[in-house]
Design a protein around this motif. Structure first.
Motif, short mmCIF file in Angstrom:
data_model
loop_
_atom_site.label_atom_id
_atom_site.label_comp_id
_atom_site.label_asym_id
_atom_site.label_seq_id
_atom_site.Cartn_x
_atom_site.Cartn_y
_atom_site.Cartn_z
N ALA A 13 52.65 64.02 -13.37
CA ALA A 13 51.29 64.10 -13.05
C ALA A 13 50.99 63.77 -11.61
N THR A 14 50.06 64.34 -10.99
CA THR A 14 49.68 64.02 -9.48
C THR A 14 48.26 63.55 -9.64
N ASN A 15 48.00 62.25 -9.09
CA ASN A 15 46.64 61.58 -9.08
C ASN A 15 46.47 61.18 -7.88
N PHE A 16 45.16 60.57 -7.83
CA PHE A 16 44.40 60.32 -6.58
C PHE A 16 43.90 59.11 -6.64
N VAL A 17 43.61 58.16 -5.69
CA VAL A 17 42.79 56.88 -5.80
C VAL A 17 42.28 56.83 -4.25
N THR A 18 41.24 56.16 -4.10
CA THR A 18 40.77 55.76 -2.89
C THR A 18 40.98 54.63 -2.44
N SER A 19 41.70 54.21 -1.20
CA SER A 19 41.89 52.82 -0.73
C SER A 19 40.55 52.11 -0.07
N ALA A 20 40.64 50.92 0.29
CA ALA A 20 39.68 50.13 0.68
C ALA A 20 38.80 50.95 2.04
N ASP A 21 39.53 51.67 2.82
CA ASP A 21 39.18 52.07 4.26
C ASP A 21 38.39 53.52 3.79
N GLY A 22 38.60 53.93 2.69
CA GLY A 22 38.26 55.34 2.13
C GLY A 22 39.44 56.36 2.36
N THR A 23 40.70 56.08 2.61
CA THR A 23 41.63 56.88 2.55
C THR A 23 42.08 57.26 1.29
N ARG A 24 42.32 58.63 1.28
CA ARG A 24 42.87 59.03 -0.21
C ARG A 24 44.17 58.86 -0.32
N ILE A 25 44.66 58.15 -1.42
CA ILE A 25 46.20 57.82 -1.63
C ILE A 25 46.47 58.89 -3.04
N ALA A 26 47.64 59.51 -2.81
CA ALA A 26 48.17 60.21 -3.88
C ALA A 26 49.35 59.50 -4.47
N TYR A 27 49.42 59.70 -5.82
CA TYR A 27 50.59 59.10 -6.35
C TYR A 27 50.98 60.07 -7.56
N LEU A 28 52.16 60.00 -8.00
CA LEU A 28 52.82 60.77 -9.10
C LEU A 28 53.17 59.91 -10.14
N SER A 29 53.06 60.23 -11.35
CA SER A 29 52.97 59.31 -12.64
C SER A 29 53.98 60.02 -13.59
N VAL A 30 54.83 59.32 -14.24
CA VAL A 30 55.64 59.78 -15.31
C VAL A 30 56.07 58.67 -16.38
N GLY A 31 56.10 59.24 -17.57
CA GLY A 31 56.80 57.96 -18.46
C GLY A 31 55.76 57.47 -19.19
N HIS A 32 56.16 56.41 -19.96
CA HIS A 32 54.94 55.70 -20.93
C HIS A 32 55.77 54.28 -20.95
N GLY A 33 54.71 53.32 -21.31
CA GLY A 33 54.99 51.70 -21.34
C GLY A 33 54.38 51.17 -20.14
N PRO A 34 54.90 49.78 -19.76
CA PRO A 34 54.26 48.94 -18.65
C PRO A 34 54.49 49.93 -17.23
N GLY A 35 53.42 49.46 -16.49
CA GLY A 35 53.58 50.15 -15.32
C GLY A 35 54.29 49.74 -14.24
#
Length: 302
Positions: A13-35
């Motif tokens: 799954a593709t997700n997005f989060v905003t860093s401290a300076d407002g830059t959008r950071i994309a990340y993929l996520s897969v699986g289950h359990g501790p991150g």
């Protein structure tokens, strides 16, 4: 199909989060359990570590950010420094609740710096972090020439400059005429572009990121003692056929980090954590993932 096989073939799954300076950071996520957050190295994107993620996804939720300037993440912005990398990682950790982090080469240095200042990081694995302790002027002095060649549109020449400056090729490269190396690199770029899928990162599209990797390496060079402050548990990894100029850093870090373990893989190269591809024939992600599983599982059960 077993649960493990389903996870191996699952579409992240593709997700997005905003860093401290407002830059959008994309990340993929897969699986289950501790991150676990897996940070890619130079000339890579999140997609270059999907095999490692798949090997861990039956026991962990694996998050793979595109470091800024790559993939779907935002640009570097002004005043790039290791702090930007730490802020980006912190944003992903806060969003996902992950406490385990992996970094390789340039991102390995950023991960170690993050482990100094972010209490959310409990355990860290780094594969041949690009912490320069010897021949620093040569290993960081290539950036000015690289920048000039990139500004002139000579991407092939700039890539050769970075490879020679960072000693990434075999010794014969040092006695091979630059003109020939540039010609061969140009052929590789054309072949890769011809066979690339739409939107796929190539050496040409990733080439501009090398300037910022050079900035990061220069900023962190010859400063291993700062990592004596790390309180997280750290696993140092490397290959017996890895980059020789990075081994002094592994030895120094092993001595100064309070809670540390070191493993060297016989026969593996600097590229071992990455997915196997035409560009990376030395990839052995399943071998590296097995060590991550061992190291992180002990904490997950604790």
């Amino acid at each position: 199909m077993t649960t493990h096989e389903q996870l191996q073939t699952a579409e992240p799954a593709t997700n997005f989060v905003t860093s401290a300076d407002g830059t959008r950071i994309a990340y993929l996520s897969v699986g289950h359990g501790p991150g676990i957050v897996l940070l890619h190295g130079s000339m890579e994107t999140a997609g270059d570590h999907l095999a490692m993620a798949a090997a861990l996804a039956d026991s962990f939720t694996v998050h793979l950010p595109d470091r800024r300037g790559r993939g779907q993440s935002g640009p570097y912005g002004d005043d790039y420094s290791v702090r930007k990398e730490v802020d980006d990682l912190e944003a992903v950790l806060n969003e996902t609740g992950a406490h385990f982090v992996f970094g390789v080469s340039a991102s390995g240095v950023a991960v170690l710096e993050a482990a100094r200042v972010l209490p959310a990081i409990h355990k860290v694995v780094v594969y041949e972090p690009a912490l320069l302790l010897e021949d620093v002027p040569q290993l960081t002095g290539w950036v000015d020439r690289f920048d000039r060649e990139m500004a002139d549109g000579r991407v092939e020449a700039a890539l050769v400059t970075s490879m020679l400056g960072l000693r990434l090729g075999p010794p014969i490269m040092n006695v091979t005429p630059r003109r020939f190396l540039t010609w061969v690199t140009g052929l590789l770029l054309k072949s890769e572009a011809k066979n690339a899928k739409p939107g796929e990162a190539t050496m040409r599209t990733l080439a501009p990121t090398l300037h910022y990797e050079g900035v990061l390496l220069a900023e962190m060079a010859d400063d291993a003692d700062r990592f004596a402050d790390i309180r997280a548990e750290v696993l140092l990894l490397g290959g017996s056929k890895g980059l020789p100029f990075l081994k002094p850093a592994l030895s120094r870090l092993e001595k100064i980090i309070p809670h540390v373990e070191r493993v060297e893989f016989p026969g593996l190269t600097h590229e071992a954590p990455g997915d196997v591809s035409k560009r990376n024939t030395g990839g052995r992600p399943e071998v590296v993932a097995a060590e991550l599983r061992r190291f992180f599982t002990s904490a997950a059960k604790g």
